[in-house]
Design a protein around this motif. Structure first.
Motif, PDB file in Angstrom:
ATOM      1  N   MET A  22       0.825  -1.215   0.000  1.00 53.27           N
ATOM      2  CA  MET A  22       0.000   0.000   0.000  1.00 53.27           C
ATOM      3  C   MET A  22       0.853   1.257   0.000  1.00 53.27           C
ATOM      4  O   MET A  22       0.583   2.215  -0.725  1.00 53.27           O
ATOM      5  N   ASN A  23       1.909   1.264   0.845  1.00 49.38           N
ATOM      6  CA  ASN A  23       2.737   2.464   0.988  1.00 49.38           C
ATOM      7  C   ASN A  23       3.644   2.705  -0.211  1.00 49.38           C
ATOM      8  O   ASN A  23       4.208   3.797  -0.343  1.00 49.38           O
ATOM      9  N   SER A  24       3.810   1.698  -1.060  1.00 47.91           N
ATOM     10  CA  SER A  24       4.676   1.866  -2.224  1.00 47.91           C
ATOM     11  C   SER A  24       3.906   1.928  -3.533  1.00 47.91           C
ATOM     12  O   SER A  24       4.518   1.992  -4.598  1.00 47.91           O
ATOM     13  N   SER A  25       2.584   1.898  -3.472  1.00 55.09           N
ATOM     14  CA  SER A  25       1.831   1.884  -4.731  1.00 55.09           C
ATOM     15  C   SER A  25       0.603   2.789  -4.663  1.00 55.09           C
ATOM     16  O   SER A  25       0.613   3.909  -5.203  1.00 55.09           O
ATOM     17  N   PHE A  26      -0.453   2.353  -3.989  1.00 54.50           N
ATOM     18  CA  PHE A  26      -1.743   3.024  -4.117  1.00 54.50           C
ATOM     19  C   PHE A  26      -1.860   4.269  -3.254  1.00 54.50           C
ATOM     20  O   PHE A  26      -2.531   5.229  -3.644  1.00 54.50           O
ATOM     21  N   ILE A  27      -1.241   4.294  -2.080  1.00 51.62           N
ATOM     22  CA  ILE A  27      -1.233   5.532  -1.302  1.00 51.62           C
ATOM     23  C   ILE A  27      -0.414   6.614  -2.003  1.00 51.62           C
ATOM     24  O   ILE A  27      -0.862   7.768  -2.109  1.00 51.62           O
ATOM     25  N   PRO A  28       0.794   6.314  -2.517  1.00 48.36           N
ATOM     26  CA  PRO A  28       1.484   7.326  -3.332  1.00 48.36           C
ATOM     27  C   PRO A  28       0.673   7.783  -4.536  1.00 48.36           C
ATOM     28  O   PRO A  28       0.699   8.971  -4.894  1.00 48.36           O
ATOM     29  N   LEU A  29      -0.059   6.862  -5.175  1.00 46.15           N
ATOM     30  CA  LEU A  29      -0.900   7.243  -6.307  1.00 46.15           C
ATOM     31  C   LEU A  29      -1.968   8.235  -5.878  1.00 46.15           C
ATOM     32  O   LEU A  29      -2.276   9.190  -6.601  1.00 46.15           O
ATOM     33  N   LEU A  30      -2.531   8.048  -4.685  1.00 40.34           N
ATOM     34  CA  LEU A  30      -3.558   8.958  -4.184  1.00 40.34           C
ATOM     35  C   LEU A  30      -3.004  10.370  -3.995  1.00 40.34           C
ATOM     36  O   LEU A  30      -3.667  11.362  -4.321  1.00 40.34           O
ATOM     37  N   PHE A  31      -1.771  10.477  -3.497  1.00 41.12           N
ATOM     38  CA  PHE A  31      -1.162  11.800  -3.324  1.00 41.12           C
ATOM     39  C   PHE A  31      -0.814  12.422  -4.671  1.00 41.12           C
ATOM     40  O   PHE A  31      -0.985  13.637  -4.864  1.00 41.12           O
ATOM     41  N   PHE A  32      -0.324  11.629  -5.603  1.00 40.43           N
ATOM     42  CA  PHE A  32      -0.029  12.137  -6.940  1.00 40.43           C
ATOM     43  C   PHE A  32      -1.280  12.706  -7.591  1.00 40.43           C
ATOM     44  O   PHE A  32      -1.253  13.800  -8.167  1.00 40.43           O
ATOM     45  N   LEU A  33      -2.385  11.992  -7.492  1.00 41.69           N
ATOM     46  CA  LEU A  33      -3.643  12.454  -8.074  1.00 41.69           C
ATOM     47  C   LEU A  33      -4.164  13.696  -7.359  1.00 41.69           C
ATOM     48  O   LEU A  33      -4.755  14.586  -7.984  1.00 41.69           O
ATOM     49  N   SER A  34      -3.960  13.774  -6.046  1.00 51.64           N
ATOM     50  CA  SER A  34      -4.385  14.968  -5.307  1.00 51.64           C
ATOM     51  C   SER A  34      -3.624  16.196  -5.781  1.00 51.64           C
ATOM     52  O   SER A  34      -4.197  17.287  -5.904  1.00 51.64           O
ATOM     53  N   GLY A  35      -2.340  16.029  -6.051  1.00 50.62           N
ATOM     54  CA  GLY A  35      -1.568  17.145  -6.583  1.00 50.62           C
ATOM     55  C   GLY A  35      -2.024  17.558  -7.966  1.00 50.62           C
ATOM     56  O   GLY A  35      -2.096  18.746  -8.281  1.00 50.62           O
ATOM     57  N   ALA A  36      -2.365  16.558  -8.798  1.00 49.52           N
ATOM     58  CA  ALA A  36      -2.812  16.853 -10.157  1.00 49.52           C
ATOM     59  C   ALA A  36      -4.148  17.592 -10.151  1.00 49.52           C
ATOM     60  O   ALA A  36      -4.325  18.592 -10.862  1.00 49.52           O
ATOM     61  N   THR A  37      -5.085  17.123  -9.353  1.00 52.91           N
ATOM     62  CA  THR A  37      -6.407  17.754  -9.330  1.00 52.91           C
ATOM     63  C   THR A  37      -6.385  19.109  -8.625  1.00 52.91           C
ATOM     64  O   THR A  37      -7.235  19.970  -8.908  1.00 52.91           O
ATOM     65  N   SER A  38      -5.436  19.321  -7.716  1.00 53.13           N
ATOM     66  CA  SER A  38      -5.372  20.614  -7.018  1.00 53.13           C
ATOM     67  C   SER A  38      -5.068  21.752  -7.985  1.00 53.13           C
ATOM     68  O   SER A  38      -5.468  22.898  -7.737  1.00 53.13           O
ATOM     69  N   LEU A  39      -4.383  21.463  -9.093  1.00 49.30           N
ATOM     70  CA  LEU A  39      -4.111  22.508 -10.071  1.00 49.30           C
ATOM     71  C   LEU A  39      -5.406  23.037 -10.666  1.00 49.30           C
ATOM     72  O   LEU A  39      -5.612  24.245 -10.776  1.00 49.30           O
ATOM     73  N   HIS A  40      -6.315  22.134 -11.043  1.00 50.21           N
ATOM     74  CA  HIS A  40      -7.589  22.549 -11.613  1.00 50.21           C
ATOM     75  C   HIS A  40      -8.411  23.344 -10.593  1.00 50.21           C
ATOM     76  O   HIS A  40      -9.061  24.331 -10.935  1.00 50.21           O
ATOM     77  N   MET A  41      -8.381  22.901  -9.332  1.00 52.20           N
ATOM     78  CA  MET A  41      -9.110  23.621  -8.292  1.00 52.20           C
ATOM     79  C   MET A  41      -8.576  25.044  -8.133  1.00 52.20           C
ATOM     80  O   MET A  41      -9.346  26.004  -7.992  1.00 52.20           O
ATOM     81  N   ALA A  42      -7.250  25.192  -8.170  1.00 53.69           N
ATOM     82  CA  ALA A  42      -6.650  26.505  -7.956  1.00 53.69           C
ATOM     83  C   ALA A  42      -6.914  27.446  -9.126  1.00 53.69           C
ATOM     84  O   ALA A  42      -7.117  28.648  -8.930  1.00 53.69           O
ATOM     85  N   LEU A  43      -6.932  26.911 -10.348  1.00 55.52           N
ATOM     86  CA  LEU A  43      -7.149  27.767 -11.515  1.00 55.52           C
ATOM     87  C   LEU A  43      -8.584  28.253 -11.619  1.00 55.52           C
ATOM     88  O   LEU A  43      -8.845  29.287 -12.231  1.00 55.52           O
TER      89      LEU A  43
END
Length: 368
Positions: free
Chosen positions: A41-62
């Motif tokens: 979990m700590n080496s795959s899907f949890i990191p994926l969740l943070f990566f996606l949160s960073g990606a979607t935060s750009l759209h929220m900020a714009l």
């Protein structure tokens, strides 16, 4: 900035996949206490969740000014965090010690569990929500910077990473933090906090320069091959002392390769609309908050595991999912207050004018 701000379907599907896989591994903990489950979990899907949160935060900020970003942070992160800390986590701690609860009484022990829930060592799956709440605060200056001319220049400079396999160079900061944490003996909490924040930042910059996402899609087969090689080396390093040094050198890139591989294939095959996507997008976050307490409650009915572990596991998984769906549709989705405390965007109710007609409600700075 000329970055597109429309929702990307593959990001929503990928986030739902990450939460689903976290749930499946969480359910498996009830039947085995192997460290391999936490490692996966700590080496795959949890990191994926943070990566996606960073990606979607750009759209929220714009799409929002600073005030609306703060209100969004309250609804999406702070309110669910309070729900978890003061309601779900104390309940989870009570379920983990049923003998003590039976001896002292639920009301008496719940006060003790509430105090324990405020200690970071007992945050369990809420660590993800806590970190995301802090990360969004840390990203506030970056959100303001997005509307400046220097951000446009930086976006253009990121295009250098698009050609060939240069996108993998973005994983070097992960390796630096990982190795530095090992050499300095830094606290585990500090190490994990920085490691996950870098994954979120990488997701943010990959969305800032859309060519990087295209590069992940183009190099998806290369990411898969590199990931399989890294997994084999890490497994060999854990099993044989001779391969431990190789595994130590590969492990910092392990999480990043998982993220790049899954994102590349999702962009290729999951970037499509479906009528269920809106529902799945609303359901994903409440499901993440509910899944671990529900798993412990349902798995508690099988203390002896006299049946086949696989049959019990499937029963727990299906029962937990069905219970979460019922709770979401009956107790969370119909009410504005429960939607707020579980981080769900409120609906737009119909307006009656002779006959029932759905009229779009004006956007609210608090909820949207």
């Amino acid at each position: 900035m000329q970055t597109k701000t429309c929702r990307l379907a593959y990001l929503d599907w990928l986030r739902a996949l990450a939460i689903l896989c976290i749930f499946l591994f969480t359910a498996a903990r009830s039947f085995t206490h192997s460290d391999k489950i936490d490692y996966i979990m700590n080496s795959s899907f949890i990191p994926l969740l943070f990566f996606l949160s960073g990606a979607t935060s750009l759209h929220m900020a714009l799409k929002r000014n600073n005030t609306r970003m703060i209100l969004l942070w309250i609804r999406r992160l702070l309110a669910p965090l309070l729900t978890g800390l003061f309601l779900l986590l104390p309940l989870l701690l009570c379920l983990e010690q049923p003998e003590v609860v039976h001896r002292e009484g639920f009301a008496s022990y719940y006060t003790t569990a509430l105090r324990r829930a405020l200690h970071p060592a007992n945050w369990h799956y809420l660590w993800v929500v806590v970190c995301l709440a802090f990360y969004m605060i840390m990203m506030t200056p970056l959100f303001r910077w997005l509307r400046t001319a220097s951000a446009r220049k930086f976006q253009q400079s990121l295009y250098w990473f698009v050609s060939g396999q240069r996108v993998y160079l973005l994983l070097l900061p992960l390796a630096v933090v990982f190795v530095t944490g090992l050499l300095t003996g830094a606290s585990g909490y500090v190490f994990v906090f920085l490691y996950w924040w870098l994954l979120l930042a990488i997701g943010f910059f990959c969305m800032l320069q859309p060519g990087l996402m295209d590069s992940l899609e183009r190099n998806r087969r290369c990411s898969l091959l590199a990931l399989l090689t890294a997994v084999a080396l890490v497994m060999a390093g854990h099993r044989y002392q001779a391969g431990s040094l190789v595994a130590l050198l590969v492990e910092p890139f392990h999480a990043g390769l998982w993220v790049f591989c899954l994102t590349g294939y999702a962009k290729k095959h999951l970037d499509r609309e479906h009528r269920l996507r809106t529902y799945v997008n609303l359901f994903a976050w409440p499901f993440y908050l509910l899944q671990q307490p529900l798993v412990i409650i349902i798995a508690g009915f099988f203390p002896d595991h006299r049946l086949s572990p696989l049959i019990v596991y499937l029963f727990v998984v299906l029962s937990t999912w069905l219970s979460a769906v019922l709770i979401f549709n009956l107790l969370i989705k119909p009410f504005v207050i429960t939607r707020f405390f579980f981080g769900v965007k409120p609906g737009t109710p119909p307006v009656t004018t002779g006959k029932v007609v759905k009229v779009p409600m004006p956007q609210s700075d608090f909820f949207y």
